[in-house]
Design a protein around this motif. Structure first.
Motif, PDB file in Angstrom:
ATOM      1  N   PHE A  80       0.834  -1.199   0.000  1.00 39.08           N
ATOM      2  CA  PHE A  80       0.000   0.000   0.000  1.00 39.08           C
ATOM      3  C   PHE A  80       0.868   1.247   0.000  1.00 39.08           C
ATOM      4  O   PHE A  80       0.473   2.287  -0.467  1.00 39.08           O
ATOM      5  N   ALA A  81       2.101   1.131   0.575  1.00 37.72           N
ATOM      6  CA  ALA A  81       2.933   2.322   0.747  1.00 37.72           C
ATOM      7  C   ALA A  81       3.405   2.875  -0.583  1.00 37.72           C
ATOM      8  O   ALA A  81       3.778   4.022  -0.674  1.00 37.72           O
ATOM      9  N   GLY A  82       3.368   2.106  -1.651  1.00 43.40           N
ATOM     10  CA  GLY A  82       3.800   2.602  -2.954  1.00 43.40           C
ATOM     11  C   GLY A  82       2.755   3.479  -3.615  1.00 43.40           C
ATOM     12  O   GLY A  82       2.853   3.756  -4.789  1.00 43.40           O
ATOM     13  N   ALA A  83       1.775   3.909  -2.846  1.00 39.23           N
ATOM     14  CA  ALA A  83       0.687   4.686  -3.424  1.00 39.23           C
ATOM     15  C   ALA A  83       1.189   5.990  -4.013  1.00 39.23           C
ATOM     16  O   ALA A  83       2.217   6.503  -3.632  1.00 39.23           O
ATOM     17  N   ALA A  84       0.429   6.514  -4.962  1.00 39.48           N
ATOM     18  CA  ALA A  84       0.776   7.786  -5.586  1.00 39.48           C
ATOM     19  C   ALA A  84       0.812   8.882  -4.529  1.00 39.48           C
ATOM     20  O   ALA A  84       0.215   8.741  -3.463  1.00 39.48           O
ATOM     21  N   ALA A  85       1.503   9.966  -4.824  1.00 40.24           N
ATOM     22  CA  ALA A  85       1.550  11.101  -3.908  1.00 40.24           C
ATOM     23  C   ALA A  85       0.131  11.558  -3.633  1.00 40.24           C
ATOM     24  O   ALA A  85      -0.732  11.470  -4.511  1.00 40.24           O
ATOM     25  N   PRO A  86      -0.120  12.031  -2.395  1.00 35.83           N
ATOM     26  CA  PRO A  86      -1.476  12.444  -2.092  1.00 35.83           C
ATOM     27  C   PRO A  86      -1.964  13.501  -3.075  1.00 35.83           C
ATOM     28  O   PRO A  86      -1.197  14.341  -3.508  1.00 35.83           O
TER      29      PRO A  86
ATOM     30  N   GLY B 266      -8.432   5.647 -13.723  1.00 33.74           N
ATOM     31  CA  GLY B 266      -7.628   6.835 -13.406  1.00 33.74           C
ATOM     32  C   GLY B 266      -6.742   6.576 -12.191  1.00 33.74           C
ATOM     33  O   GLY B 266      -6.425   5.425 -11.867  1.00 33.74           O
ATOM     34  N   LEU B 267      -6.368   7.666 -11.495  1.00 35.93           N
ATOM     35  CA  LEU B 267      -5.448   7.522 -10.355  1.00 35.93           C
ATOM     36  C   LEU B 267      -6.012   6.627  -9.265  1.00 35.93           C
ATOM     37  O   LEU B 267      -5.304   5.792  -8.693  1.00 35.93           O
ATOM     38  N   SER B 268      -7.319   6.776  -8.980  1.00 36.11           N
ATOM     39  CA  SER B 268      -7.871   5.937  -7.907  1.00 36.11           C
ATOM     40  C   SER B 268      -7.932   4.478  -8.353  1.00 36.11           C
ATOM     41  O   SER B 268      -7.789   3.566  -7.531  1.00 36.11           O
ATOM     42  N   GLY B 269      -8.119   4.266  -9.655  1.00 41.56           N
ATOM     43  CA  GLY B 269      -8.095   2.895 -10.182  1.00 41.56           C
ATOM     44  C   GLY B 269      -6.719   2.268 -10.038  1.00 41.56           C
ATOM     45  O   GLY B 269      -6.595   1.069  -9.749  1.00 41.56           O
TER      46      GLY B 269
ATOM     47  N   ALA C 254     -10.066   7.075  -3.933  1.00 36.65           N
ATOM     48  CA  ALA C 254      -9.852   8.517  -4.155  1.00 36.65           C
ATOM     49  C   ALA C 254      -9.717   9.243  -2.816  1.00 36.65           C
ATOM     50  O   ALA C 254      -8.939  10.193  -2.670  1.00 36.65           O
ATOM     51  N   TYR C 255     -10.468   8.778  -1.808  1.00 34.11           N
ATOM     52  CA  TYR C 255     -10.355   9.358  -0.464  1.00 34.11           C
ATOM     53  C   TYR C 255      -8.975   9.040   0.122  1.00 34.11           C
ATOM     54  O   TYR C 255      -8.329   9.892   0.739  1.00 34.11           O
TER      55      TYR C 255
ATOM     56  N   PRO D 187     -18.251   7.089 -12.463  1.00 30.31           N
ATOM     57  CA  PRO D 187     -17.062   7.330 -13.290  1.00 30.31           C
ATOM     58  C   PRO D 187     -16.547   8.750 -13.116  1.00 30.31           C
ATOM     59  O   PRO D 187     -17.322   9.684 -12.906  1.00 30.31           O
ATOM     60  N   GLY D 188     -15.237   8.908 -13.209  1.00 34.41           N
ATOM     61  CA  GLY D 188     -14.616  10.234 -13.244  1.00 34.41           C
ATOM     62  C   GLY D 188     -14.246  10.559 -14.685  1.00 34.41           C
ATOM     63  O   GLY D 188     -14.695   9.884 -15.623  1.00 34.41           O
ATOM     64  N   ALA D 189     -13.388  11.577 -14.868  1.00 39.98           N
ATOM     65  CA  ALA D 189     -13.059  12.036 -16.224  1.00 39.98           C
ATOM     66  C   ALA D 189     -12.368  10.938 -17.034  1.00 39.98           C
ATOM     67  O   ALA D 189     -12.694  10.728 -18.212  1.00 39.98           O
ATOM     68  N   ASP D 190     -11.409  10.214 -16.429  1.00 43.20           N
ATOM     69  CA  ASP D 190     -10.676   9.180 -17.182  1.00 43.20           C
ATOM     70  C   ASP D 190     -11.604   8.039 -17.573  1.00 43.20           C
ATOM     71  O   ASP D 190     -11.550   7.516 -18.689  1.00 43.20           O
ATOM     72  N   GLU D 191     -12.471   7.670 -16.631  1.00 46.88           N
ATOM     73  CA  GLU D 191     -13.398   6.567 -16.884  1.00 46.88           C
ATOM     74  C   GLU D 191     -14.393   6.959 -17.980  1.00 46.88           C
ATOM     75  O   GLU D 191     -14.734   6.158 -18.845  1.00 46.88           O
ATOM     76  N   ASP D 192     -14.835   8.219 -17.931  1.00 47.17           N
ATOM     77  CA  ASP D 192     -15.776   8.718 -18.931  1.00 47.17           C
ATOM     78  C   ASP D 192     -15.140   8.679 -20.316  1.00 47.17           C
ATOM     79  O   ASP D 192     -15.789   8.328 -21.305  1.00 47.17           O
ATOM     80  N   ARG D 193     -13.860   9.050 -20.395  1.00 44.49           N
ATOM     81  CA  ARG D 193     -13.165   9.035 -21.696  1.00 44.49           C
ATOM     82  C   ARG D 193     -12.978   7.614 -22.209  1.00 44.49           C
ATOM     83  O   ARG D 193     -13.150   7.340 -23.379  1.00 44.49           O
ATOM     84  N   GLN D 194     -12.614   6.677 -21.281  1.00 40.69           N
ATOM     85  CA  GLN D 194     -12.262   5.322 -21.732  1.00 40.69           C
ATOM     86  C   GLN D 194     -13.423   4.326 -21.680  1.00 40.69           C
ATOM     87  O   GLN D 194     -13.309   3.213 -22.190  1.00 40.69           O
TER      88      GLN D 194
END
Ligand code: URA
Length: 295
Positions: free
Chosen positions: A65-71, A162-165, A268-269, A149-156
């Motif tokens: 889990f620690a390899g998560a993207a920057a907040p 997206g990032l949360s995915g 995302a949270y 869906p967010g913006a990335d999900e809407d596009r694809q």
């Protein structure tokens, strides 16, 4: 002043391209606003700001889990809508009824997907680029239900890309799963403009399809990502911070077997509040145990 209606198609296209290049690449409101016309002054009580965004998910995190993207930076404050919310059309209950009948008539996941694609009872479809139905393995014993869906999900046209995915993929990997061994969908099949919170009406318009989706997939375990998903599916009023980590018995019909369901924090949270990852990790450990019990 030049009216947009005076522009040639080529000029209108280059104006649009300029706006997209400047980053204005999505519609924020359900309906376009013609700002070249005088706007009626808004009087009366101030429109209350929308409630804070529902948490959409390890201090002392395990390595996976620690390899998560920057907040992520905090969500920008949502400005009150320029016009008051439109009243819910009187036909909403009928639409919900239609959705129920349509969803109940679907005998396979493919039929259900087709039914969602033709369903016009949710206004979000008009502003969305794609219908976002599901991703992963419909034969998997593990099923996730997110929010919208967010913006990335809407596009694809795919959930959680997206990032949360990406964080969800790492969380799955940490317990030995991936998208070939899990199935993922959302409460809403279309992106709410500007990623706003889904309205109760939009949730009710999509819910019959989500319930039927769970019935058709019949997972061994259901994971509800975030408050909107947990409260909607489990019919609970408590917030996600109280619901998370508890096992519930989910059943859509008395004749169907109970499905163990666990609410957890939305990825995302977790990206916005990395200190909460410890709680999500606990939930995922409990999930792993339950999955190994399920065989
Ligand atoms: N958040 C969700 O709840 N679902 C998605 O598909 C993407 C982000």
């Amino acid at each position: 002043m030049v009216q947009t209606s005076d522009l040639s198609d080529a000029d209108a296209a280059s104006l649009l391209a300029w706006q997209v290049a400047a980053g204005a690449d999505e519609a924020i409101l359900d309906e376009p606003v013609d700002r070249t016309r005088p706007q009626p002054s808004i009087s009366g009580p101030a429109i209350p700001a929308p409630p804070p965004a529902t948490p959409r998910g390890v201090a002392e995190a395990p390595p996976a889990f620690a390899g998560a993207a920057a907040p992520l930076p905090p969500r920008p404050a949502i400005r009150p809508a320029a016009s008051p919310p439109r009243p819910v059309p009187a036909s909403t209950p009928l639409v919900a009824q239609d959705a129920k009948a349509l969803a109940a008539s679907c005998k396979t996941i493919a039929e259900l997907e087709q039914a969602v694609r033709v369903y016009d009872g949710c206004g979000l479809k008009k502003t969305a680029t794609n219908t976002v139905f599901a991703d992963g393995n419909p034969g998997a014993k593990l099923m996730f239900v997110g929010e919208a869906p967010g913006a990335d999900e809407d596009r694809q046209g795919k959930p959680f890309v997206g990032l949360s995915g990406k964080l969800l993929d790492r969380m799955l990997q940490a317990i030995g799963y991936d998208r070939t061994s899990a199935y993922i969908t959302n409460i809403l099949f279309w992106r709410p403009p500007g990623n706003r919170q889904p309205t109760p009406q939009e949730i009710q318009q999509c819910l019959p399809f989500v319930v039927r989706h769970i019935e058709l997939v019949r997972p061994d375990v259901l994971v509800l990502l975030g408050g909107t998903s947990a409260k909607t599916i489990l019919n609970q009023t408590e917030g996600i911070l109280r619901l998370r980590g508890r096992w519930f018995e989910y059943r859509t019909d008395e004749s169907l077997p109970v499905i163990p369901a666990i609410p957890t924090l939305h990825p995302a949270y977790l990206l916005r509040s990395p200190g909460q990852k410890r709680e999500a990790w606990r939930d995922f450990l409990s999930l792993k145990l339950r999955l190994s019990d399920a065989g």
